[in-house]
Scaffold this active site. Structure first.
Site, mmCIF file in Angstrom:
data_model
loop_
_atom_site.group_PDB
_atom_site.id
_atom_site.type_symbol
_atom_site.label_atom_id
_atom_site.label_comp_id
_atom_site.label_asym_id
_atom_site.label_seq_id
_atom_site.Cartn_x
_atom_site.Cartn_y
_atom_site.Cartn_z
ATOM 1 N N GLY A 1 27.087 -78.419 20.199
ATOM 2 C CA GLY A 1 28.024 -77.734 19.326
ATOM 3 C C GLY A 1 29.070 -76.923 20.063
ATOM 4 C CG HIS B 1 27.388 -77.658 14.928
ATOM 5 N ND1 HIS B 1 27.770 -76.444 15.457
ATOM 6 C CD2 HIS B 1 26.129 -77.860 15.367
ATOM 7 C CE1 HIS B 1 26.795 -75.931 16.172
ATOM 8 N NE2 HIS B 1 25.779 -76.775 16.146
ATOM 9 C CG ASP B 2 31.288 -75.541 14.357
ATOM 10 O OD1 ASP B 2 32.062 -75.411 13.388
ATOM 11 O OD2 ASP B 2 30.068 -75.294 14.288
#
Length: 268
Positions: free
Chosen positions: A141, A123-124
């Site tokens: 992440g 994520h991200d």
């Protein structure tokens, strides 16, 4: 452009947008918020879910899983995104997760990237254009991977780590510090082992440009002065060199992780 073809066993949820000339193979599953760019090809058993946009010309191989919920204990079903650019190669068992509201709310992949078997993008993350992740690479992440960087097989990248453009991460490296542009890191824990000169040559940088970056690298990590004093020396020596100034800008901008440094006397 050729007509779009969808195998009878594929499941395309209502609301999905499929571009012209796509080929969707057996047992694929595409969610209702997915946008798939023109001319993309899904071999078989590909699952794309969530608020996911994939650019034109994607080549996606069996058992890739794209756009599912982030692997984050605070995720509560927010509508976050995965955005993939044009002409990306995504091989078997690759996983890419959507962003989180605690981060950017988006995981972003640039154009012309290659992800080999079982690579993971958490994520991200921001993966810029022309990046290559070899088999079993793990991006935690919030990582940022600069354009034309290569991460070799089995490497793990700590969350919030920055990997500079044209950098090279050696196979099985455990990277918990930022990697400077053009840098090459090896080992567990990873250390700077020199510059990615091969990558620079492949990218078309001339001998003069490479020579200046190499000299700046040696000056930066010399034991003769403090690192701050070394930075001042490099700034004075190369005030107008665009590659050196780009490297200096990466260091000055800082990040959440410390820099990777060479081992003692490991300069090249």
């Amino acid at each position: 452009m050729a007509e779009t073809t969808i195998h009878p066993s594929a499941v395309i949820e209502t609301g999905a947008e499929i571009g012209e000339g796509c080929e969707i193979g057996p047992f694929c599953h595409i969610g209702p918020q997915v946008r798939l760019g023109a001319g993309s090809r899904l071999r078989s058993h590909v699952v794309i879910w969530g608020n996911t946009a994939i650019g034109a010309g994607a080549q996606i191989w069996p058992f890739a899983s794209l756009g599912h919920a982030p692997q984050h204990l605070k995720y509560r079903g927010e509508d976050t995104r995965l955005v993939i650019g044009d002409n990306c190669l995504i091989r078997e068992h690759v996983t890419m997760n959507a962003g989180t509201v605690q981060g950017r709310s988006e995981t972003t992949i640039g154009d012309n990237c290659s992800f080999f078997t079982a690579a993971h993008v958490a994520h991200d993350c921001v993966v810029e254009r022309n990046v290559t992740l070899i088999n079993n690479v793990m991006l935690a992440g919030h990582c940022i991977v600069g354009e034309y960087a290569t991460v070799a097989g089995g490497s793990g990248i700590h969350q919030f780590t920055r990997i500079g453009h044209h950098a090279y991460v050696g196979g099985l490296a455990a990277v918990e510090g930022d990697v400077i542009p053009f840098g090459m890191v090896l080992g567990n824990r990873a250390y700077l082992s020199g510059l990615n000169v091969i990558g620079m040559k492949r990218a078309g940088f001339d001998r003069h440009a490479i020579r200046n970056v190499r000299k700046a690298y040696r000056m930066l990590f010399s034991d003769d002065l403090t690192f701050k004093e070394n930075m001042d020396e490099v700034q004075s020596e190369f005030p107008e060199d665009p590659l050196v100034q780009d490297l200096m800008g990466f260091i000055r901008s800082g990040g959440d992780r410390a820099l990777c440094f060479p081992r003692h006397s490991q300069l090249s």
